[in-house]
Each structure stands twice: as structure tokens, then as C-alpha cells.
Design a protein around this motif. Structure first.
Motif, PDB file in Angstrom:
ATOM      1  N   ARG A 192      -8.516 -49.294   3.386  1.00 60.09           N
ATOM      2  CA  ARG A 192      -7.528 -49.749   2.406  1.00 60.09           C
ATOM      3  C   ARG A 192      -6.791 -50.983   2.917  1.00 60.09           C
ATOM      4  O   ARG A 192      -6.583 -51.950   2.187  1.00 60.09           O
ATOM      5  CB  ARG A 192      -6.542 -48.616   2.109  1.00 60.09           C
ATOM      6  CG  ARG A 192      -5.463 -48.998   1.105  1.00 60.09           C
ATOM      7  CD  ARG A 192      -4.568 -47.831   0.786  1.00 60.09           C
ATOM      8  NE  ARG A 192      -5.326 -46.733   0.202  1.00 60.09           N
ATOM      9  CZ  ARG A 192      -4.795 -45.544  -0.084  1.00 60.09           C
ATOM     10  NH1 ARG A 192      -3.534 -45.306   0.171  1.00 60.09           N
ATOM     11  NH2 ARG A 192      -5.537 -44.590  -0.621  1.00 60.09           N
ATOM     12  N   GLU A 193      -6.402 -50.953   4.208  1.00 59.11           N
ATOM     13  CA  GLU A 193      -5.688 -52.096   4.794  1.00 59.11           C
ATOM     14  C   GLU A 193      -6.585 -53.333   4.868  1.00 59.11           C
ATOM     15  O   GLU A 193      -6.139 -54.451   4.620  1.00 59.11           O
ATOM     16  CB  GLU A 193      -5.186 -51.722   6.193  1.00 59.11           C
ATOM     17  CG  GLU A 193      -4.043 -50.718   6.168  1.00 59.11           C
ATOM     18  CD  GLU A 193      -3.777 -50.092   7.539  1.00 59.11           C
ATOM     19  OE1 GLU A 193      -2.655 -49.599   7.723  1.00 59.11           O
ATOM     20  OE2 GLU A 193      -4.684 -50.088   8.396  1.00 59.11           O
ATOM     21  N   LYS A 201      -6.830 -54.888   1.495  1.00 59.30           N
ATOM     22  CA  LYS A 201      -5.606 -55.623   1.160  1.00 59.30           C
ATOM     23  C   LYS A 201      -5.559 -56.962   1.904  1.00 59.30           C
ATOM     24  O   LYS A 201      -5.254 -58.004   1.332  1.00 59.30           O
ATOM     25  CB  LYS A 201      -4.390 -54.766   1.530  1.00 59.30           C
ATOM     26  CG  LYS A 201      -3.113 -55.187   0.819  1.00 59.30           C
ATOM     27  CD  LYS A 201      -2.092 -54.084   0.865  1.00 59.30           C
ATOM     28  CE  LYS A 201      -1.161 -54.316   2.031  1.00 59.30           C
ATOM     29  NZ  LYS A 201      -0.063 -53.360   2.109  1.00 59.30           N
ATOM     30  N   ASP A 202      -5.886 -56.929   3.204  1.00 55.73           N
ATOM     31  CA  ASP A 202      -5.827 -58.148   4.021  1.00 55.73           C
ATOM     32  C   ASP A 202      -6.813 -59.209   3.546  1.00 55.73           C
ATOM     33  O   ASP A 202      -6.524 -60.407   3.601  1.00 55.73           O
ATOM     34  CB  ASP A 202      -6.122 -57.823   5.499  1.00 55.73           C
ATOM     35  CG  ASP A 202      -4.939 -57.159   6.190  1.00 55.73           C
ATOM     36  OD1 ASP A 202      -3.859 -57.084   5.559  1.00 55.73           O
ATOM     37  OD2 ASP A 202      -5.090 -56.727   7.341  1.00 55.73           O
ATOM     38  N   SER A 258      -7.375 -51.036  11.636  1.00 52.22           N
ATOM     39  CA  SER A 258      -7.073 -51.057  10.202  1.00 52.22           C
ATOM     40  C   SER A 258      -7.960 -50.075   9.435  1.00 52.22           C
ATOM     41  O   SER A 258      -9.143 -49.916   9.753  1.00 52.22           O
ATOM     42  CB  SER A 258      -7.299 -52.467   9.633  1.00 52.22           C
ATOM     43  OG  SER A 258      -6.466 -53.406  10.260  1.00 52.22           O
TER      44      SER A 258
END
Length: 218
Positions: free
Chosen positions: A174-175, A178-179, A171
Motif C-alpha cells: 500500500r505504501e 502511494k509513493d 514499505s
């Protein structure tokens, strides 16, 4: 996504040697559960095909004339490609390994890997799991091990462990943000802290030490 054995993993082969591509295509097409969607001889064509064919996994060579693998990996990440990239190369030097993984590769295998190890790695990559061949992982661990990474060092917090687990899945910051419903700046802070606790300087080294110390894969 399910983990049924019968799920077919789709592949794109990117290598500048036709004999290598032919060998890989024959190997995967003779084994149930894999389908080769296409081939490319350089990174630029590989990016175009990956975006058009949308494979689960791209098997990517690193050193190719007309567009190298690291640049292609970075471009696929920038374009938001769904495909996971598994580097398959004859080279295992640090100067190749770390940039490839930092660019967004899910894993790194050497071309002399046994057939079953390659199949297992491709399936793991398709599921978003980090894949390092034992030879590459041990070299990374020995390269990054410092007194700070010895057993008994300050343990990771629960949040730092979550961040490291997402890094191991490939990941991006940014991911991860978000998660975990946090800001990218907070992700960077957590990474800085866990790097210090593990005695490392980058993502690939953090994952390698995480596995070595059984923080990951437990």
C-alpha cells in the motif's frame, strides 16, 4: 528526516527475559544518542506500549510466552504504528527469519551481534533502512540463490528497481503504491516480475539477493 548524529533514537525493548532487557537498557542508556522509553515481556504488551509510547525503534524478541514477536510485528503494521521493528533473537532459522520480515520487521539481528553493530542497526532501522545481520543475510542468499539469480540474468526495469528499493526500506504494498502513484495491483505485478528475475519467492529473499547482486546499496 535529518541524519545528524546528535538525534536521539527512542527505543522500546520487548523480551521475556529480564536479564536481557536489563543488559540492553544498560547498553543503550550508557551510550549517547539513545533513550529507552519502556520494556515489555511479551508481544501483546509490546504492541500496547509501542502504540502508547511511540518509539522510533522496537527491539523485538521472537519467541515469547504470552504473545510471540511475529504476531506482534504484524499487529503493529496493521495498526499503523510509526515504530520500526528490529528483531533481536538467538534464532536464525529460516522459519523464524522470513515470517518476521514478511510481517513487517525492518531488520533482523542475532543477540550475539557486537555492540557497535547493534547501535548501527538501530540507527539504520530508525531511518527506515533494511537491516540484516551478515550471518542472516548470507544464509538467506544461499537459501534463495537459483540459476535465475545468477549474474547475467534479465536485469530489473527502472520501476522494478524502485519497487525493490522501497521493499528494502520496509514499505508495504500500500505504501509503495502511494509513493509511486500506482495501484496496489500494479505493485503486485512488479513484485511478481522482479521475484521471477531474481529467482526468489518473497520480499526478504528479494532484498537479500538485491544486496548480494549490488542492485541495492550501490
Amino acid at each position: 528526516m535529518g541524519e545528524q548524529a546528535e538525534e536521539t533514537v527512542t527505543l522500546l525493548l520487548v523480551d521475556d527475559h529480564p536479564v536481557v532487557r536489563d543488559g540492553l537498557r544498560g547498553m543503550f542508556e550508557s551510550s549517547p544518542g539513545f533513550r529507552v522509553l519502556g520494556e515489555a515481556s511479551n508481544g501483546v504488551d509490546g504492541v500496547g506500549l509501542a502504540l502508547r509510547l511511540d518509539p522510533d525503534v522496537v527491539l523485538m524478541d521472537l519467541r515469547m510466552p504470552g504473545g510471540d514477536g511475529v504476531a506482534a510485528i504484524a499487529e503493529l503494521a496493521r495498526r499503523g504504528a510509526r515504530a520500526k521493528v528490529l528483531v533481536l533473537t538467538t534464532y536464525d532459522t529460516d522459519s523464524d527469519t522470513l515470517p518476521a520480515i514478511e510481517a513487517g520487521a525492518t531488520g533482523y539481528l542475532l543477540k550475539d551481534a557486537p555492540r557497535e553493530e547493534l547501535f548501527t542497526a538501530v540507527r539504520a532501522a530508525a531511518q527506515g533502512r533494511a537491516v540484516l545481520s551478515p550471518a542472516v543475510a548470507s544464509r538467506l542468499v544461499s537459501r534463495v540463490r537459483t540459476p535465475a539469480s545468477a549474474p547475467g540474468a534479465e536485469p530489473l526495469s527502472a520501476r522494478e528497481r524502485e519497487v525493490l528499493e522501497l521493499v528494502a526500506k520496509g514499505s508495504s504494498n500500500r505504501e509503495i503504491a502511494k509513493d509511486l502513484f500506482i495501484s496496489e495491483a500494479t505493485v503486485k505485478t512488479h513484485l511478481t516480475h522482479l521475484y521471477a528475475k531474481l529467482g526468489v519467492r518473497d520480499r526478504a529473499a528479494a532484498v537479500a539477493v538485491g544486496y548480494d547482486r549490488h542492485i541495492l546499496g550501490a
